[in-house]
Enzyme design. Sequence first.
Site, PDB file in Angstrom:
ATOM      1  N   HIS A 168       6.411  -3.880  -1.164  1.00  0.00           N
ATOM      2  CA  HIS A 168       5.400  -4.690  -1.884  1.00  0.00           C
ATOM      3  C   HIS A 168       6.143  -5.748  -2.701  1.00  0.00           C
ATOM      4  O   HIS A 168       5.992  -5.811  -3.928  1.00  0.00           O
ATOM      5  CB  HIS A 168       4.558  -3.821  -2.839  1.00  0.00           C
ATOM      6  CG  HIS A 168       3.419  -3.098  -2.184  1.00  0.00           C
ATOM      7  ND1 HIS A 168       2.723  -2.099  -2.826  1.00  0.00           N
ATOM      8  CD2 HIS A 168       2.843  -3.220  -0.979  1.00  0.00           C
ATOM      9  CE1 HIS A 168       1.778  -1.632  -2.026  1.00  0.00           C
ATOM     10  NE2 HIS A 168       1.835  -2.301  -0.894  1.00  0.00           N
ATOM     11  N   HIS A 223      -6.159  -0.615   8.425  1.00  0.00           N
ATOM     12  CA  HIS A 223      -5.811  -1.317   7.187  1.00  0.00           C
ATOM     13  C   HIS A 223      -5.197  -2.662   7.534  1.00  0.00           C
ATOM     14  O   HIS A 223      -4.376  -2.756   8.438  1.00  0.00           O
ATOM     15  CB  HIS A 223      -4.818  -0.431   6.405  1.00  0.00           C
ATOM     16  CG  HIS A 223      -4.387  -0.973   5.087  1.00  0.00           C
ATOM     17  ND1 HIS A 223      -5.139  -1.836   4.330  1.00  0.00           N
ATOM     18  CD2 HIS A 223      -3.257  -0.733   4.347  1.00  0.00           C
ATOM     19  CE1 HIS A 223      -4.493  -2.116   3.204  1.00  0.00           C
ATOM     20  NE2 HIS A 223      -3.347  -1.468   3.200  1.00  0.00           N
ATOM     21  N   GLU A 258      -3.174  -4.572   5.766  1.00  0.00           N
ATOM     22  CA  GLU A 258      -1.876  -4.931   5.163  1.00  0.00           C
ATOM     23  C   GLU A 258      -0.797  -5.087   6.232  1.00  0.00           C
ATOM     24  O   GLU A 258      -0.744  -4.355   7.218  1.00  0.00           O
ATOM     25  CB  GLU A 258      -1.477  -3.875   4.129  1.00  0.00           C
ATOM     26  CG  GLU A 258      -0.502  -4.410   3.090  1.00  0.00           C
ATOM     27  CD  GLU A 258      -0.331  -3.433   1.920  1.00  0.00           C
ATOM     28  OE1 GLU A 258      -0.887  -2.315   1.965  1.00  0.00           O
ATOM     29  OE2 GLU A 258       0.381  -3.802   0.968  1.00  0.00           O
ATOM     30  N   ASP A 268       2.280  -4.443   6.727  1.00  0.00           N
ATOM     31  CA  ASP A 268       3.198  -3.400   7.216  1.00  0.00           C
ATOM     32  C   ASP A 268       2.546  -2.546   8.303  1.00  0.00           C
ATOM     33  O   ASP A 268       3.245  -1.800   8.991  1.00  0.00           O
ATOM     34  CB  ASP A 268       3.733  -2.528   6.072  1.00  0.00           C
ATOM     35  CG  ASP A 268       2.662  -1.992   5.156  1.00  0.00           C
ATOM     36  OD1 ASP A 268       1.594  -2.617   5.049  1.00  0.00           O
ATOM     37  OD2 ASP A 268       2.886  -0.934   4.536  1.00  0.00           O
ATOM     38  N   HIS A 282      -6.170   2.067   0.142  1.00  0.00           N
ATOM     39  CA  HIS A 282      -6.027   1.539  -1.194  1.00  0.00           C
ATOM     40  C   HIS A 282      -6.418   0.065  -1.313  1.00  0.00           C
ATOM     41  O   HIS A 282      -6.232  -0.536  -2.374  1.00  0.00           O
ATOM     42  CB  HIS A 282      -4.588   1.742  -1.680  1.00  0.00           C
ATOM     43  CG  HIS A 282      -3.542   0.959  -0.925  1.00  0.00           C
ATOM     44  ND1 HIS A 282      -2.724   0.044  -1.557  1.00  0.00           N
ATOM     45  CD2 HIS A 282      -3.223   0.918   0.376  1.00  0.00           C
ATOM     46  CE1 HIS A 282      -1.908  -0.492  -0.670  1.00  0.00           C
ATOM     47  NE2 HIS A 282      -2.187   0.012   0.504  1.00  0.00           N
ATOM     48  N   ASP A 319      -2.696   4.713   4.760  1.00  0.00           N
ATOM     49  CA  ASP A 319      -1.757   4.835   3.635  1.00  0.00           C
ATOM     50  C   ASP A 319      -1.977   6.094   2.782  1.00  0.00           C
ATOM     51  O   ASP A 319      -1.053   6.522   2.077  1.00  0.00           O
ATOM     52  CB  ASP A 319      -1.835   3.589   2.751  1.00  0.00           C
ATOM     53  CG  ASP A 319      -0.992   2.447   3.308  1.00  0.00           C
ATOM     54  OD1 ASP A 319      -0.044   2.728   4.060  1.00  0.00           O
ATOM     55  OD2 ASP A 319      -1.286   1.279   3.001  1.00  0.00           O
ATOM     56  N   TYR A 324       4.747   7.803  -4.383  1.00  0.00           N
ATOM     57  CA  TYR A 324       3.819   6.893  -3.693  1.00  0.00           C
ATOM     58  C   TYR A 324       2.477   6.862  -4.426  1.00  0.00           C
ATOM     59  O   TYR A 324       1.925   5.791  -4.710  1.00  0.00           O
ATOM     60  CB  TYR A 324       3.623   7.367  -2.247  1.00  0.00           C
ATOM     61  CG  TYR A 324       2.908   6.387  -1.365  1.00  0.00           C
ATOM     62  CD1 TYR A 324       3.614   5.537  -0.521  1.00  0.00           C
ATOM     63  CD2 TYR A 324       1.524   6.291  -1.367  1.00  0.00           C
ATOM     64  CE1 TYR A 324       2.963   4.622   0.285  1.00  0.00           C
ATOM     65  CE2 TYR A 324       0.859   5.379  -0.563  1.00  0.00           C
ATOM     66  CZ  TYR A 324       1.587   4.552   0.256  1.00  0.00           C
ATOM     67  OH  TYR A 324       0.938   3.649   1.047  1.00  0.00           O
ATOM     68  N   HIS A 351       2.761   6.096   6.715  1.00  0.00           N
ATOM     69  CA  HIS A 351       4.156   6.067   6.243  1.00  0.00           C
ATOM     70  C   HIS A 351       4.670   7.493   6.149  1.00  0.00           C
ATOM     71  O   HIS A 351       3.990   8.382   5.610  1.00  0.00           O
ATOM     72  CB  HIS A 351       4.268   5.452   4.843  1.00  0.00           C
ATOM     73  CG  HIS A 351       3.972   3.998   4.770  1.00  0.00           C
ATOM     74  ND1 HIS A 351       4.765   3.030   5.340  1.00  0.00           N
ATOM     75  CD2 HIS A 351       2.959   3.326   4.178  1.00  0.00           C
ATOM     76  CE1 HIS A 351       4.255   1.838   5.104  1.00  0.00           C
ATOM     77  NE2 HIS A 351       3.160   1.990   4.406  1.00  0.00           N
TER      78      HIS A 351
END
Lengths: 403, 53
Positions: A24, A80, A82, A84, A146, A165, A193, A226
């Site tokens: 991040h 998601h 994001e 990654d 999230h 996540d 995390y 992850h």
Amino acid sequence: MKPYEIKKGIYWVGVVDWNIRTFHGHTYTTKRGTTYNAYLIIDDKITLVDTVYGPFADEMLEKIACIVSPEKIDYIIANHVETDHSGALPALMRRCPGAKVFGTEKCRDGLYKNYYGKWEFKTVKTGQTLPLGKRNLTFIEAPMIHWPDSMFTYCPEEKLLLPNDAFGQHYATSERFDDEVDNSILMEEAAKYYANILWPLGSVIAKKIEEVKKLNIPIDMIAPSHGIIWRKDPPKIINAYMQWAGNTTKDKIVVVYETMWGATEKMARRMAEGIIDAGARVKLFDVNLSDRTEIISEMLDAKGFLFGSSTHDNDMLPGIAGFLEFLKGLKAKNRIASAFGSYGWGGGATKEIEQVLSGSGIVIAQPSLSVKYMPDENEMKQCYEFATVFAQVVKKGGSDGAR
Amino acid sequence: MAKYRCEVCNYVYDPALGDPDSNVPAGTPFEKLPDDWVCPVCGADKSQFVKEG
């Protein structure tokens, strides 16, 4: 590294990012690296759940190609937006341009605003089911776990939850499962995390877990996006999340300070002694010598925080100021704090610390303690008593339990 | 009519504006929003909102 069959016909086709050290941007230190987990389901409709970070797209495609030609992928589930997890989508879509992408409405909008791809996107909502052939996938929207676009995917035939996540950890390993790794490291990384990424979203997380529990769906494997997959003991991480989201704390105090010439540090060390003698746990950090991600992680099960700073330009020092600004964003609930520090003339650090705390939701339990220049014997005694009183309040309000 | 702020993402529901994207007309007080109404920005439910001011 070949794909790994996590269930019959379902393969981990993710990548291990051994060398990533900040995540991040620079908000999270990933000393143990991370993984980006993507899952390939071989059925009548060949389906990929999530992708990996863009720079690793080729590695993911190679893994997929060990099982099936990427051109044959029919469906892609984007849990998601994001990068990654979606970063490899453009490269993947060049290989299978006819594939349909499934996700929430906010995911659709977010993917477009990230990649501007003209892909066929199907918007899904909670409870909708996508038949793959022998298996089905059911979607559960999970806004703010999230990001607003986040969702979980569940495969009833396999009792497999793919929550992206949620329940993840930044932990690069050659192993894939919870029963194959050191569980104290696994839980340390899971807590880190949660503390650094999910802490402000505790109330949303608790509600979502209750909602999923009420669905009464059997889950024998949780495969996050992850780190390690939970197969031996999925309830372990669910229960840990419930405790963290419920703000269960220990009789523990984290002392974080910044010092110019050692006076504030002297105060902090004496305070730590007072806390220990009062029978509470303590962790002490010089904010500039410590890793913020790890300090925040230590705070997750602590009831009390003490923040110290020398006064500099009528304000607190910049290291502790940056730390408190980050902490404010975590919206910690059910925590207490107090401020201390050394000054030379006008003072100001403790007042500024209290001002940040007042906007953070953390309750200021007792008036701050300031000392002019170096603390004398009497002032050191005051530091000890200040910490002892604070520890007693923590012991009244905190209870052992989490972790 | 009071404004309400989403504690999750800081979106503020202003009854004077309503939430046209969710078919909530201008002038609808927060208390009259349907139970299944969610924050248009982040999706949090009504229980995550606090009264402003």
